[in-house]
Design an enzyme around this catalytic site. Structure first.
Site, mmCIF file in Angstrom:
data_model
loop_
_atom_site.group_PDB
_atom_site.id
_atom_site.type_symbol
_atom_site.label_atom_id
_atom_site.label_comp_id
_atom_site.label_asym_id
_atom_site.label_seq_id
_atom_site.Cartn_x
_atom_site.Cartn_y
_atom_site.Cartn_z
ATOM 1 N N ASP A 63 33.031 33.021 44.765
ATOM 2 C CA ASP A 63 34.298 32.980 45.122
ATOM 3 C C ASP A 63 35.566 33.697 43.932
ATOM 4 O O ASP A 63 34.767 33.727 42.442
ATOM 5 C CB ASP A 63 34.351 31.218 45.272
ATOM 6 C CG ASP A 63 35.875 30.885 45.257
ATOM 7 O OD1 ASP A 63 36.197 30.756 46.940
ATOM 8 O OD2 ASP A 63 36.212 30.405 44.132
ATOM 9 N N GLU A 99 34.116 37.889 46.744
ATOM 10 C CA GLU A 99 35.747 37.280 47.428
ATOM 11 C C GLU A 99 37.079 38.061 46.675
ATOM 12 O O GLU A 99 37.118 37.864 45.859
ATOM 13 C CB GLU A 99 35.887 36.108 47.411
ATOM 14 C CG GLU A 99 37.026 36.190 48.473
ATOM 15 C CD GLU A 99 37.995 34.206 48.642
ATOM 16 O OE1 GLU A 99 38.808 34.015 48.975
ATOM 17 O OE2 GLU A 99 38.070 33.915 47.158
#
Ligand code: ARE
Length: 477
Positions: A187, A224
């Site tokens: 993330d 990401e």
């Protein structure tokens, strides 16, 4: 870190957003394993800040690396991984390591841990103020240092250059690997320095043959990094160290299947330079994700979701038919308010999906069970490794192509498609797996006759409920 280590000929993962571990284990056994899905991305598994009304995004505010969340505890996680691995389905964990929570008072977590976020004190790890970058807000995405060293939306920004921070993250990752998972979504990777991430990845254990992985296998890592061009941080800084989620991809497909761009332009979609895409082997692709399906992250109105079923199924079918990247299917819960969490009881516990006649009915959308999507997952497995051939377009919004001599797809975004096309397939009668399937030796959907030279008359009218047609050699009558 760019091999998902799928079992056998499997090719596709599904993000079971906010699902509980026990339900995922059952879904692996009942559906994902038998249908040929390769893996599941689970929502963040570590302890997070409890936020009033339980929005889905509380899971992106860590309080500790204990495995305990609304999806379940460590024992349940372990049991899920084991059961899914047993039926050939890998587990990938969404890892939130860029930051801890934002400010909250009191701050308590899903495992009962408390913290003092405003003092940068997280005893559950433990982290103290020395482990964080000095607070500042990310405002200017053209400034790479600010993007990496300031706070994303007030989330306290860990300093991954520090040994203590690296060690805590590595310890967490290695525990997840020991429990049998196959990899991680990183993330907010763009908010961390590539060299810090590289140092962390280097210390992650290899996957264990005890859990059914090949010898010396590195875990799969997909980062990401939202890069649509024109910002201070580039995705090309990251794909050497591990895989990267290609955000441009879903935006292109969204525009194409919404009829806002010319479908025929997809002819060279495997030309990475022309489209500024990262190399296929490094790319994880999707039509939508948990952020951009609700206006978070990037993509805005271009993104297609389950809320527009006809073009959405076409875009997902294209992704699964086209050879570029590693595909991820989204599986959502229904929402009207973008903050809204998953179906839950008044005590906050998540309500399990209820499945009737193969469909989820109680607030879970389960796109991964939609017949057209599961059929295309099977299609992708069957044509794996076959070349994209026999490209055809009408120059506008109708296209078709084959994957070697094993599969053929056609798409119609505009007008009526009625054409004699080269399918690349051996002669015979094929059942379109989008409108039906072979049941008791008969096709329950459209049948297509392929003649000796490989051509067939293909018809998709604009009035039909499906805008795509798919044939493959396992659905031949
Ligand atoms: C929540 C509240 C905030 C509050 C914060 C702290 O919404 O108002 O300030 O808590 O209290 C998710 C939600 C956030 C949520 C967060 C924590 O989306 O709304 O904040 O959880 O609970 C950028 C990042 C990218 C990020 C997206 C959302 O680059 O990494 O923003 N995506 C991941 C996850 C999210 C998650 C986080 C990161 C945080 O997928 O689910 O946030 O862990 C341009 C840039 C992009 C940028 C985008 C939007 O396109 O190129 O880089 O994405 O704008 O700003």
């Amino acid at each position: 870190h760019n091999d998902p280590h799928y079992v056998g000929d499997r090719t596709t993962m599904v993000h079971l957003f906010e699902w509980k571990f026990n339900d995922i284990a059952k879904e692996c056994e009942d559906f994902l394993g038998p249908m040929g899905y390769g893996g599941v991305q689970v929502s963040p598994i570590n302890e997070n800040l409890v936020i009033e009304n339980r929005p889905w995004y509380e899971r992106y505010q860590p309080l500790s690396y204990k495995i305990i969340s609304r999806s379940g505890n460590e024992a349940e996680f372990k049991d899920m991984v084991k059961r899914c691995n047993k039926v050939g389905v890998r587990i990938y964990v969404d890892a939130v390591i860029n930051h801890m929570s934002g400010n909250a008072q009191p701050a308590y977590g899903t495992g009962g841990t408390t913290a003092k976020p405003d003092e940068l004190s997280y005893p559950g790890v433990p982290y103290t103020s020395k482990d964080f970058n000095p607070p500042c807000d990310i405002q200017n995405y053209n400034n790479a240092t600010e993007v990496r060293d300031c706070e994303l939306s007030g989330l306290h920004d860990l300093n991954q250059t520090k040994t203590n921070v690296r060690d805590k993250i590595i310890k967490y990752f290695n525990k997840v690997i020991d429990l049998g998972a196959a990899g991680f979504r990183i993330d907010a990777a763009k908010h961390m320095w590539p060299q810090d991430l590289k140092a962390i990845y280097k210390k992650i254990k290899n996957l264990s043959p005890k859990n059914g992985y090949p010898k010396n296998a590195q875990c799969y890592i997909y980062q990401e990094v939202i890069d649509l061009g024109g910002e201070g941080v580039s995705k090309f800084e990251y794909n050497d160290i591990a895989s990267v989620i290609e955000f441009q991809y879903g935006i292109v497909l969204g525009n194409m299947f919404r009829g806002k761009d010319n479908l025929a332009r997809l002819q060279n979609f495997d030309d990475e330079n022309a489209w500024r895409l990262i190399p296929s082997k490094d790319a994880l692709v999707m039509v939508d994700n948990h952020d951009n399906q609700r206006g978070h992250g990037a993509g805005g109105a271009s993104i297609l979701t389950h809320k527009d079923p006809k073009p959405y199924k076409m875009a997902v079918a294209f992704m699964l038919a086209h050879p570029y990247g590693h595909a991820r299917v989204m599986s959502s819960f229904a929402f009207s308010d973008p903050s809204q969490g998953p179906p839950a009881n008044s005590d906050g516990s998540i309500i399990s999906p209820e499945i009737v006649n193969g469909e989820c009915v109680n607030g879970w959308v389960c796109e991964h069970r939609w017949p057209q999507i599961q059929q295309m997952v099977k299609f992708r497995n069957l044509v794996n490794g076959e070349k994209l051939e026999n490209w055809w377009s009408n120059g506008k919004n109708q296209i078709a192509f084959s994957r070697g001599g094993k599969g053929f797809v056609a798409f119609n975004v505009e007008g009526d498609l009625r054409e004699k096309l080269q399918t690349g397939l051996p002669a015979g009668t094929y059942c379109d797996v989008i409108t039906g399937d072979v049941v008791d030796g008969k096709c329950s959907g459209k049948s297509v006759q392929v003649v000796d030279d490989g051509t067939a008359t293909v018809e998709i009218l604009s009035s039909e409920s499906e805008g795509v047609l798919a044939l493959h050699n396992q659905a031949k009558l």
